[in-house]
Design a protein around this motif. Structure first.
Motif, PDB file in Angstrom:
ATOM      1  N   GLY A  13       0.787  -1.226   0.000  1.00 45.08           N
ATOM      2  CA  GLY A  13       0.000   0.000   0.000  1.00 45.08           C
ATOM      3  C   GLY A  13       0.818   1.275   0.000  1.00 45.08           C
ATOM      4  N   PHE A  14       1.996   1.232   0.593  1.00 51.16           N
ATOM      5  CA  PHE A  14       2.790   2.452   0.683  1.00 51.16           C
ATOM      6  C   PHE A  14       4.105   2.352  -0.083  1.00 51.16           C
ATOM      7  N   GLU A  15       4.905   1.364   0.228  1.00 51.09           N
ATOM      8  CA  GLU A  15       6.237   1.269  -0.390  1.00 51.09           C
ATOM      9  C   GLU A  15       6.142   1.013  -1.901  1.00 51.09           C
ATOM     10  N   MET A  16       5.341   0.065  -2.317  1.00 50.96           N
ATOM     11  CA  MET A  16       5.257  -0.234  -3.752  1.00 50.96           C
ATOM     12  C   MET A  16       4.540   0.880  -4.518  1.00 50.96           C
ATOM     13  N   LEU A  17       3.568   1.528  -3.869  1.00 47.07           N
ATOM     14  CA  LEU A  17       2.929   2.677  -4.498  1.00 47.07           C
ATOM     15  C   LEU A  17       3.941   3.816  -4.653  1.00 47.07           C
ATOM     16  N   SER A  18       4.798   3.975  -3.662  1.00 45.15           N
ATOM     17  CA  SER A  18       5.890   4.952  -3.774  1.00 45.15           C
ATOM     18  C   SER A  18       6.778   4.628  -4.961  1.00 45.15           C
ATOM     19  N   CYS A  19       7.056   3.353  -5.169  1.00 44.87           N
ATOM     20  CA  CYS A  19       7.883   2.931  -6.315  1.00 44.87           C
ATOM     21  C   CYS A  19       7.234   3.326  -7.632  1.00 44.87           C
ATOM     22  N   LEU A  20       5.928   3.180  -7.712  1.00 44.17           N
ATOM     23  CA  LEU A  20       5.220   3.565  -8.926  1.00 44.17           C
ATOM     24  C   LEU A  20       5.388   5.063  -9.192  1.00 44.17           C
ATOM     25  N   PHE A  21       5.146   5.882  -8.162  1.00 44.29           N
ATOM     26  CA  PHE A  21       5.279   7.326  -8.336  1.00 44.29           C
ATOM     27  C   PHE A  21       6.725   7.744  -8.600  1.00 44.29           C
ATOM     28  N   LEU A  22       7.668   7.090  -7.937  1.00 40.20           N
ATOM     29  CA  LEU A  22       9.077   7.373  -8.202  1.00 40.20           C
ATOM     30  C   LEU A  22       9.442   7.030  -9.643  1.00 40.20           C
ATOM     31  N   SER A  23       8.898   5.948 -10.156  1.00 42.70           N
ATOM     32  CA  SER A  23       9.146   5.566 -11.553  1.00 42.70           C
ATOM     33  C   SER A  23       8.631   6.632 -12.506  1.00 42.70           C
ATOM     34  N   PHE A  24       7.469   7.209 -12.201  1.00 40.58           N
ATOM     35  CA  PHE A  24       6.949   8.310 -13.020  1.00 40.58           C
ATOM     36  C   PHE A  24       7.912   9.497 -12.994  1.00 40.58           C
ATOM     37  N   ASN A  25       8.430   9.830 -11.806  1.00 37.71           N
ATOM     38  CA  ASN A  25       9.373  10.942 -11.675  1.00 37.71           C
ATOM     39  C   ASN A  25      10.663  10.683 -12.438  1.00 37.71           C
ATOM     40  N   ILE A  26      11.167   9.464 -12.335  1.00 41.52           N
ATOM     41  CA  ILE A  26      12.403   9.107 -13.045  1.00 41.52           C
ATOM     42  C   ILE A  26      12.180   9.193 -14.547  1.00 41.52           C
ATOM     43  N   TRP A  27      11.069   8.668 -15.023  1.00 40.01           N
ATOM     44  CA  TRP A  27      10.782   8.694 -16.451  1.00 40.01           C
ATOM     45  C   TRP A  27      10.652  10.148 -16.945  1.00 40.01           C
ATOM     46  N   SER A  28       9.952  10.983 -16.191  1.00 40.42           N
ATOM     47  CA  SER A  28       9.788  12.387 -16.576  1.00 40.42           C
ATOM     48  C   SER A  28      11.131  13.108 -16.632  1.00 40.42           C
ATOM     49  N   LEU A  29      11.962  12.873 -15.647  1.00 36.69           N
ATOM     50  CA  LEU A  29      13.281  13.505 -15.612  1.00 36.69           C
ATOM     51  C   LEU A  29      14.140  13.018 -16.777  1.00 36.69           C
ATOM     52  N   TYR A  30      14.112  11.733 -17.053  1.00 38.44           N
ATOM     53  CA  TYR A  30      14.887  11.177 -18.166  1.00 38.44           C
ATOM     54  C   TYR A  30      14.387  11.736 -19.502  1.00 38.44           C
ATOM     55  N   ARG A  31      13.077  11.823 -19.645  1.00 37.34           N
ATOM     56  CA  ARG A  31      12.488  12.313 -20.886  1.00 37.34           C
ATOM     57  C   ARG A  31      12.786  13.794 -21.101  1.00 37.34           C
ATOM     58  N   ASP A  32      12.597  14.620 -20.059  1.00 35.78           N
ATOM     59  CA  ASP A  32      12.756  16.061 -20.183  1.00 35.78           C
ATOM     60  C   ASP A  32      14.211  16.521 -20.092  1.00 35.78           C
ATOM     61  N   LYS A  33      15.017  15.755 -19.359  1.00 34.63           N
ATOM     62  CA  LYS A  33      16.434  16.055 -19.181  1.00 34.63           C
ATOM     63  C   LYS A  33      16.676  17.461 -18.641  1.00 34.63           C
ATOM     64  N   ILE A  34      15.791  17.901 -17.754  1.00 34.60           N
ATOM     65  CA  ILE A  34      15.921  19.223 -17.147  1.00 34.60           C
ATOM     66  C   ILE A  34      15.362  19.178 -15.722  1.00 34.60           C
ATOM     67  N   VAL A  35      16.027  19.910 -14.838  1.00 41.80           N
ATOM     68  CA  VAL A  35      15.595  19.987 -13.440  1.00 41.80           C
ATOM     69  C   VAL A  35      15.243  21.436 -13.158  1.00 41.80           C
ATOM     70  N   LYS A  36      13.970  21.691 -12.845  1.00 43.40           N
ATOM     71  CA  LYS A  36      13.522  23.047 -12.531  1.00 43.40           C
ATOM     72  C   LYS A  36      12.518  22.982 -11.388  1.00 43.40           C
ATOM     73  N   GLY A  37      12.686  23.910 -10.456  1.00 46.28           N
ATOM     74  CA  GLY A  37      11.717  24.043  -9.385  1.00 46.28           C
ATOM     75  C   GLY A  37      11.701  22.901  -8.387  1.00 46.28           C
ATOM     76  N   ILE A  38      12.779  22.152  -8.321  1.00 45.45           N
ATOM     77  CA  ILE A  38      12.851  21.012  -7.413  1.00 45.45           C
ATOM     78  C   ILE A  38      14.095  21.143  -6.557  1.00 45.45           C
ATOM     79  N   SER A  39      13.925  20.929  -5.277  1.00 45.64           N
ATOM     80  CA  SER A  39      15.047  20.991  -4.358  1.00 45.64           C
ATOM     81  C   SER A  39      15.712  19.616  -4.261  1.00 45.64           C
ATOM     82  N   LEU A  40      16.981  19.576  -4.580  1.00 42.62           N
ATOM     83  CA  LEU A  40      17.713  18.315  -4.454  1.00 42.62           C
ATOM     84  C   LEU A  40      17.890  17.918  -2.996  1.00 42.62           C
ATOM     85  N   SER A  41      17.889  18.906  -2.101  1.00 41.69           N
ATOM     86  CA  SER A  41      18.045  18.578  -0.682  1.00 41.69           C
ATOM     87  C   SER A  41      16.840  17.805  -0.153  1.00 41.69           C
ATOM     88  N   SER A  42      15.641  18.110  -0.630  1.00 42.75           N
ATOM     89  CA  SER A  42      14.477  17.332  -0.189  1.00 42.75           C
ATOM     90  C   SER A  42      14.546  15.921  -0.758  1.00 42.75           C
TER      91      SER A  42
END
Length: 90
Positions: A13-42
């Motif tokens: 319910g939590f960990e694997m769902l987190s994996c799904l959302f993290l996969s979306f973030n990774i795919w978006s970052l890989y596709r766009d190849k740009i980091v804007k408005g996101i804190s790396l410290s968080s």
């Protein structure tokens, strides 16, 4: 509620769902190849927290959460590495 039921709910319910959302973030970052408005410290905080959870789940004898936690920690770290790479490349 039994400990194994709680482990199942947490891992799926939590960990694997987190994996799904993290996969979306990774795919978006890989596709766009740009980091804007996101804190790396968080992101680094969440990667550290995910790594801590691996040890914590092990100490609680929650094997499903342990393995799901490893995947969350890996994906979070992967996102951080990609974000640093694309931020330096920009």
């Amino acid at each position: 509620m039994e400990k194994t039921t709680l482990d199942f709910i947490n891992s799926v319910g939590f960990e694997m769902l987190s994996c799904l959302f993290l996969s979306f973030n990774i795919w978006s970052l890989y596709r766009d190849k740009i980091v804007k408005g996101i804190s790396l410290s968080s992101g680094a905080f969440y990667a550290t927290w995910a790594t801590w959870n691996v040890f914590y789940y092990w100490s609680l004898n929650q094997p499903l959460s342990f393995w799901a936690g490893i995947l969350v920690a890996t994906l979070t770290t992967w996102w951080i590495v990609l974000a640093i790479y694309y931020k330096k490349k920009a």
